[in-house]
Design a protein around this motif. Structure first.
Motif, PDB file in Angstrom:
ATOM      1  N   ILE A  29      49.905  17.178 -73.543  1.00 55.63           N
ATOM      2  CA  ILE A  29      50.669  18.004 -72.619  1.00 55.63           C
ATOM      3  C   ILE A  29      49.685  18.648 -71.662  1.00 55.63           C
ATOM      4  CG2 ILE A  29      52.206  19.989 -72.392  1.00 55.63           C
ATOM      5  CD1 ILE A  29      53.074  19.365 -75.317  1.00 55.63           C
ATOM      6  N   LEU A  30      49.891  18.437 -70.370  1.00 52.34           N
ATOM      7  CA  LEU A  30      49.067  19.076 -69.354  1.00 52.34           C
ATOM      8  C   LEU A  30      49.702  20.416 -69.016  1.00 52.34           C
ATOM      9  CD1 LEU A  30      48.430  16.021 -67.009  1.00 52.34           C
ATOM     10  CD2 LEU A  30      47.096  16.779 -68.974  1.00 52.34           C
ATOM     11  N   ILE A  31      48.866  21.445 -68.893  1.00 49.25           N
ATOM     12  CA  ILE A  31      49.349  22.798 -68.639  1.00 49.25           C
ATOM     13  C   ILE A  31      48.562  23.357 -67.465  1.00 49.25           C
ATOM     14  CG2 ILE A  31      49.686  25.100 -69.613  1.00 49.25           C
ATOM     15  CD1 ILE A  31      49.300  23.635 -72.403  1.00 49.25           C
ATOM     16  N   ARG A  32      49.257  23.981 -66.539  1.00 48.75           N
ATOM     17  CA  ARG A  32      48.572  24.603 -65.408  1.00 48.75           C
ATOM     18  C   ARG A  32      49.311  25.867 -64.992  1.00 48.75           C
ATOM     19  NH1 ARG A  32      50.036  20.814 -60.138  1.00 48.75           N
ATOM     20  NH2 ARG A  32      52.195  21.511 -59.950  1.00 48.75           N
ATOM     21  N   GLU A  33      48.602  26.721 -64.300  1.00 42.65           N
ATOM     22  CA  GLU A  33      49.200  27.913 -63.715  1.00 42.65           C
ATOM     23  C   GLU A  33      49.504  27.579 -62.262  1.00 42.65           C
ATOM     24  OE1 GLU A  33      48.148  32.548 -62.763  1.00 42.65           O
ATOM     25  OE2 GLU A  33      46.737  31.362 -63.900  1.00 42.65           O
ATOM     26  N   SER A  34      50.678  27.942 -61.796  1.00 45.37           N
ATOM     27  CA  SER A  34      51.057  27.562 -60.440  1.00 45.37           C
ATOM     28  C   SER A  34      50.153  28.193 -59.379  1.00 45.37           C
ATOM     29  CB  SER A  34      52.525  27.918 -60.174  1.00 45.37           C
ATOM     30  OG  SER A  34      52.759  29.292 -60.379  1.00 45.37           O
ATOM     31  N   GLN A  35      49.477  29.302 -59.701  1.00 44.20           N
ATOM     32  CA  GLN A  35      48.549  29.922 -58.748  1.00 44.20           C
ATOM     33  C   GLN A  35      47.252  29.130 -58.616  1.00 44.20           C
ATOM     34  OE1 GLN A  35      47.951  33.954 -60.002  1.00 44.20           O
ATOM     35  NE2 GLN A  35      49.985  34.603 -59.380  1.00 44.20           N
ATOM     36  N   ALA A  36      46.929  28.310 -59.617  1.00 44.37           N
ATOM     37  CA  ALA A  36      45.703  27.506 -59.601  1.00 44.37           C
ATOM     38  C   ALA A  36      46.032  26.100 -60.077  1.00 44.37           C
ATOM     39  CB  ALA A  36      44.646  28.150 -60.489  1.00 44.37           C
ATOM     40  N   PRO A  37      46.787  25.337 -59.292  1.00 43.65           N
ATOM     41  CA  PRO A  37      47.298  24.050 -59.761  1.00 43.65           C
ATOM     42  C   PRO A  37      46.237  22.985 -60.016  1.00 43.65           C
ATOM     43  CG  PRO A  37      47.820  24.362 -57.450  1.00 43.65           C
ATOM     44  CD  PRO A  37      47.243  25.656 -57.947  1.00 43.65           C
ATOM     45  N   THR A  38      45.014  23.181 -59.548  1.00 39.56           N
ATOM     46  CA  THR A  38      43.984  22.176 -59.810  1.00 39.56           C
ATOM     47  C   THR A  38      43.289  22.403 -61.147  1.00 39.56           C
ATOM     48  OG1 THR A  38      42.340  23.453 -58.582  1.00 39.56           O
ATOM     49  CG2 THR A  38      43.566  21.761 -57.362  1.00 39.56           C
ATOM     50  N   ASP A  39      43.487  23.574 -61.767  1.00 43.08           N
ATOM     51  CA  ASP A  39      42.922  23.869 -63.086  1.00 43.08           C
ATOM     52  C   ASP A  39      43.940  23.470 -64.141  1.00 43.08           C
ATOM     53  OD1 ASP A  39      40.747  24.971 -61.764  1.00 43.08           O
ATOM     54  OD2 ASP A  39      41.541  27.000 -61.882  1.00 43.08           O
ATOM     55  N   VAL A  40      43.640  22.408 -64.874  1.00 44.78           N
ATOM     56  CA  VAL A  40      44.603  21.855 -65.828  1.00 44.78           C
ATOM     57  C   VAL A  40      43.997  21.866 -67.230  1.00 44.78           C
ATOM     58  CG1 VAL A  40      45.939  19.801 -66.450  1.00 44.78           C
ATOM     59  CG2 VAL A  40      45.635  20.413 -64.037  1.00 44.78           C
ATOM     60  N   ILE A  41      44.773  22.305 -68.197  1.00 42.43           N
ATOM     61  CA  ILE A  41      44.392  22.289 -69.610  1.00 42.43           C
ATOM     62  C   ILE A  41      45.142  21.147 -70.271  1.00 42.43           C
ATOM     63  CG2 ILE A  41      44.535  23.550 -71.796  1.00 42.43           C
ATOM     64  CD1 ILE A  41      44.457  26.126 -70.109  1.00 42.43           C
ATOM     65  N   ARG A  42      44.445  20.412 -71.132  1.00 37.17           N
ATOM     66  CA  ARG A  42      45.068  19.324 -71.892  1.00 37.17           C
ATOM     67  C   ARG A  42      45.172  19.759 -73.347  1.00 37.17           C
ATOM     68  NH1 ARG A  42      44.622  14.211 -69.581  1.00 37.17           N
ATOM     69  NH2 ARG A  42      44.470  13.266 -71.637  1.00 37.17           N
ATOM     70  N   ALA A  43      46.331  19.570 -73.951  1.00 38.42           N
ATOM     71  CA  ALA A  43      46.522  19.910 -75.358  1.00 38.42           C
ATOM     72  C   ALA A  43      47.464  18.905 -75.997  1.00 38.42           C
ATOM     73  CB  ALA A  43      47.103  21.313 -75.493  1.00 38.42           C
ATOM     74  N   THR A  44      47.203  18.613 -77.251  1.00 36.36           N
ATOM     75  CA  THR A  44      48.161  17.781 -77.979  1.00 36.36           C
ATOM     76  C   THR A  44      49.369  18.645 -78.320  1.00 36.36           C
ATOM     77  OG1 THR A  44      47.275  18.348 -80.159  1.00 36.36           O
ATOM     78  CG2 THR A  44      46.276  16.434 -79.023  1.00 36.36           C
ATOM     79  N   PRO A  45      50.495  18.033 -78.633  1.00 37.01           N
ATOM     80  CA  PRO A  45      51.651  18.828 -79.044  1.00 37.01           C
ATOM     81  C   PRO A  45      51.329  19.713 -80.253  1.00 37.01           C
ATOM     82  CG  PRO A  45      52.364  16.619 -78.498  1.00 37.01           C
ATOM     83  CD  PRO A  45      50.856  16.604 -78.477  1.00 37.01           C
ATOM     84  N   GLU A  46      50.505  19.216 -81.170  1.00 39.00           N
ATOM     85  CA  GLU A  46      50.138  19.998 -82.348  1.00 39.00           C
ATOM     86  C   GLU A  46      49.283  21.208 -81.966  1.00 39.00           C
ATOM     87  OE1 GLU A  46      51.245  15.974 -83.283  1.00 39.00           O
ATOM     88  OE2 GLU A  46      49.593  16.644 -82.043  1.00 39.00           O
ATOM     89  N   GLN A  47      48.339  21.022 -81.055  1.00 40.93           N
ATOM     90  CA  GLN A  47      47.507  22.143 -80.604  1.00 40.93           C
ATOM     91  C   GLN A  47      48.349  23.195 -79.895  1.00 40.93           C
ATOM     92  OE1 GLN A  47      44.891  19.717 -78.246  1.00 40.93           O
ATOM     93  NE2 GLN A  47      43.206  19.924 -79.699  1.00 40.93           N
ATOM     94  N   LEU A  48      49.245  22.755 -79.048  1.00 42.71           N
ATOM     95  CA  LEU A  48      50.094  23.691 -78.321  1.00 42.71           C
ATOM     96  C   LEU A  48      51.022  24.435 -79.281  1.00 42.71           C
ATOM     97  CD1 LEU A  48      50.897  24.896 -75.636  1.00 42.71           C
ATOM     98  CD2 LEU A  48      52.488  22.994 -75.323  1.00 42.71           C
ATOM     99  N   ALA A  49      51.563  23.736 -80.269  1.00 39.87           N
ATOM    100  CA  ALA A  49      52.437  24.379 -81.254  1.00 39.87           C
ATOM    101  C   ALA A  49      51.669  25.433 -82.051  1.00 39.87           C
ATOM    102  CB  ALA A  49      53.041  23.336 -82.190  1.00 39.87           C
ATOM    103  N   ALA A  50      50.417  25.143 -82.432  1.00 35.25           N
ATOM    104  CA  ALA A  50      49.607  26.119 -83.163  1.00 35.25           C
ATOM    105  C   ALA A  50      49.333  27.341 -82.299  1.00 35.25           C
ATOM    106  CB  ALA A  50      48.295  25.480 -83.611  1.00 35.25           C
ATOM    107  N   PHE A  51      49.052  27.135 -81.023  1.00 36.00           N
ATOM    108  CA  PHE A  51      48.821  28.259 -80.116  1.00 36.00           C
ATOM    109  C   PHE A  51      50.078  29.116 -79.985  1.00 36.00           C
ATOM    110  CE2 PHE A  51      49.055  29.988 -75.776  1.00 36.00           C
ATOM    111  CZ  PHE A  51      47.990  30.874 -75.851  1.00 36.00           C
ATOM    112  N   ILE A  52      51.227  28.484 -79.820  1.00 36.50           N
ATOM    113  CA  ILE A  52      52.484  29.224 -79.683  1.00 36.50           C
ATOM    114  C   ILE A  52      52.779  30.010 -80.952  1.00 36.50           C
ATOM    115  CG2 ILE A  52      54.994  28.960 -79.442  1.00 36.50           C
ATOM    116  CD1 ILE A  52      54.346  26.628 -77.470  1.00 36.50           C
ATOM    117  N   ARG A  53      52.530  29.409 -82.118  1.00 35.37           N
ATOM    118  CA  ARG A  53      52.726  30.149 -83.370  1.00 35.37           C
ATOM    119  C   ARG A  53      51.821  31.377 -83.410  1.00 35.37           C
ATOM    120  NH1 ARG A  53      52.838  24.934 -85.521  1.00 35.37           N
ATOM    121  NH2 ARG A  53      50.696  25.116 -86.260  1.00 35.37           N
TER     122      ARG A  53
END
Length: 64
Positions: A29-53
């Motif tokens: 899953i690519l994640i970015r902030e709309s204020q800085a659209p060229t800065d993109v973070i890549r995370a697996t669904p498992e990594q993102l789920a752990a962060f959200i938890r």
């Protein structure tokens, strides 16, 4: 990446450039902030789920 593929949360405050956007791509899953659209973070669904938890559990509250 075409702009139309990025998804904004329905919780974005009035649109504009104050949103987190996501784009599923090749098993990550690519994640970015709309204020800085060229800065993109890549995370697996498992990594993102752990962060959200962690956010829900208050693990990052000390950062605010």
């Amino acid at each position: 990446m075409p702009e139309t593929e990025w998804q904004r949360s329905s919780f974005c405050g009035g649109g504009g450039n104050n949103c987190i956007e996501t784009l599923p791509q090749d098993g990550v899953i690519l994640i970015r902030e709309s204020q800085a659209p060229t800065d993109v973070i890549r995370a697996t669904p498992e990594q993102l789920a752990a962060f959200i938890r962690g956010v829900k559990a208050g693990e990052y509250d000390h950062l605010i």
